[in-house]
Motif scaffolding. Structure first.
Motif, PDB file in Angstrom:
ATOM      1  N   UNK A  22     -24.278  19.095  -2.278  1.00 31.43           N
ATOM      2  CA  UNK A  22     -25.176  20.162  -1.818  1.00 31.43           C
ATOM      3  C   UNK A  22     -26.397  20.255  -2.716  1.00 31.43           C
ATOM      4  N   UNK A  23     -26.169  20.109  -4.020  1.00 31.13           N
ATOM      5  CA  UNK A  23     -27.287  20.202  -4.974  1.00 31.13           C
ATOM      6  C   UNK A  23     -28.260  19.041  -4.790  1.00 31.13           C
ATOM      7  N   UNK A  24     -27.707  17.842  -4.581  1.00 28.50           N
ATOM      8  CA  UNK A  24     -28.572  16.675  -4.377  1.00 28.50           C
ATOM      9  C   UNK A  24     -29.294  16.736  -3.035  1.00 28.50           C
ATOM     10  N   UNK A  25     -28.615  17.252  -2.015  1.00 27.57           N
ATOM     11  CA  UNK A  25     -29.243  17.358  -0.688  1.00 27.57           C
ATOM     12  C   UNK A  25     -30.379  18.371  -0.691  1.00 27.57           C
ATOM     13  N   UNK A  26     -30.299  19.379  -1.520  1.00 24.98           N
ATOM     14  CA  UNK A  26     -31.333  20.411  -1.577  1.00 24.98           C
ATOM     15  C   UNK A  26     -32.447  20.019  -2.530  1.00 24.98           C
ATOM     16  N   UNK A  27     -32.679  18.774  -2.743  1.00 16.32           N
ATOM     17  CA  UNK A  27     -33.666  18.303  -3.705  1.00 16.32           C
ATOM     18  C   UNK A  27     -35.064  18.262  -3.137  1.00 16.32           C
ATOM     19  N   UNK A  28     -35.586  19.366  -2.619  1.00 14.44           N
ATOM     20  CA  UNK A  28     -36.931  19.424  -2.071  1.00 14.44           C
ATOM     21  C   UNK A  28     -37.982  19.307  -3.167  1.00 14.44           C
TER      22      UNK A  28
END
Length: 142
Positions: A22-28
Motif C-alpha cells: 500500500x505504501x509503495x502503491x501510494x508513491x505519488x
C-alpha cells in the motif's frame, strides 16, 4: 504449538507485505524514474514468487528399518571403522619415517665429525674426550 507459531508468523508477514504494498502503491510524490524502477522490481518479485513453488524438489522418505542404505548391518560398522584404521596406520607410518630421518641425520653428523681432520691436540684435550663419552652414551640410550 509450532503450527500456531507458524500461523502467527505468516499472518504478521502477510500484514507487513500488505502495508508495504500500500505504501509503495501510494508513491505519488516519488519521481517518475524511481516509480518505474519500483514497478519493474515488483513485477520481477511477483514473477519469482509464482515460480518458486514449482522449482522446489519433492521430498522423498526412504524407510530402511533402521539399517543403512548400503545394505545395513556389518557394512555400516566396517564403513565406520575403516577410516579410523587408516588414520592410525597413517600416524604410525609418519612416526616411523620421522624416527628414521632423525637417526639418519645424527649418523650424518657423527660421520662428518669422525671423518673430519682433527689436530692431534684435540685427542689429548679432556673436554673432547668428555664430549666423545657423552655423545656415545646419548646415542646408546636412544
Amino acid at each position: 504449538m509450532n503450527a500456531t507459531l507458524s500461523k502467527t508468523s505468516s499472518a504478521l508477514e502477510e500484514q507487513f507485505a500488505r502495508r508495504l504494498t500500500a505504501r509503495l502503491s501510494a508513491g505519488d510524490e516519488l519521481p517518475h524514474d524511481i516509480g518505474e524502477r519500483l514497478r519493474v522490481a515488483r513485477q520481477q518479485a511477483v514473477a519469482r514468487r509464482k515460480l518458486a513453488p514449482a522449482l522446489q524438489p519433492a521430498q522423498v522418505v526412504v524407510a530402511s528399518g533402521g539399517a543403512a542404505a548400503l545394505g545395513g548391518g556389518w557394512w555400516t560398522r566396517v564403513g565406520a571403522v575403516v577410516p579410523l584404521i587408516a588414520l592410525v596406520v597413517g600416524l604410525i607410518t609418519i612416526s616411523i619415517i620421522q624416527d628414521e630421518n632423525r637417526v639418519n641425520d645424527m649418523a650424518e653428523v657423527d660421520a662428518a665429525l669422525l671423518t673430519d681432520d682433527l689436530p692431534p691436540a684435540a685427542f689429548t684435550d679432556p673436554g673432547f674426550a668428555q664430549f666423545l663419552k657423552t655423545d656415545a652414551t646419548d646415542t646408546a640410550s636412544r
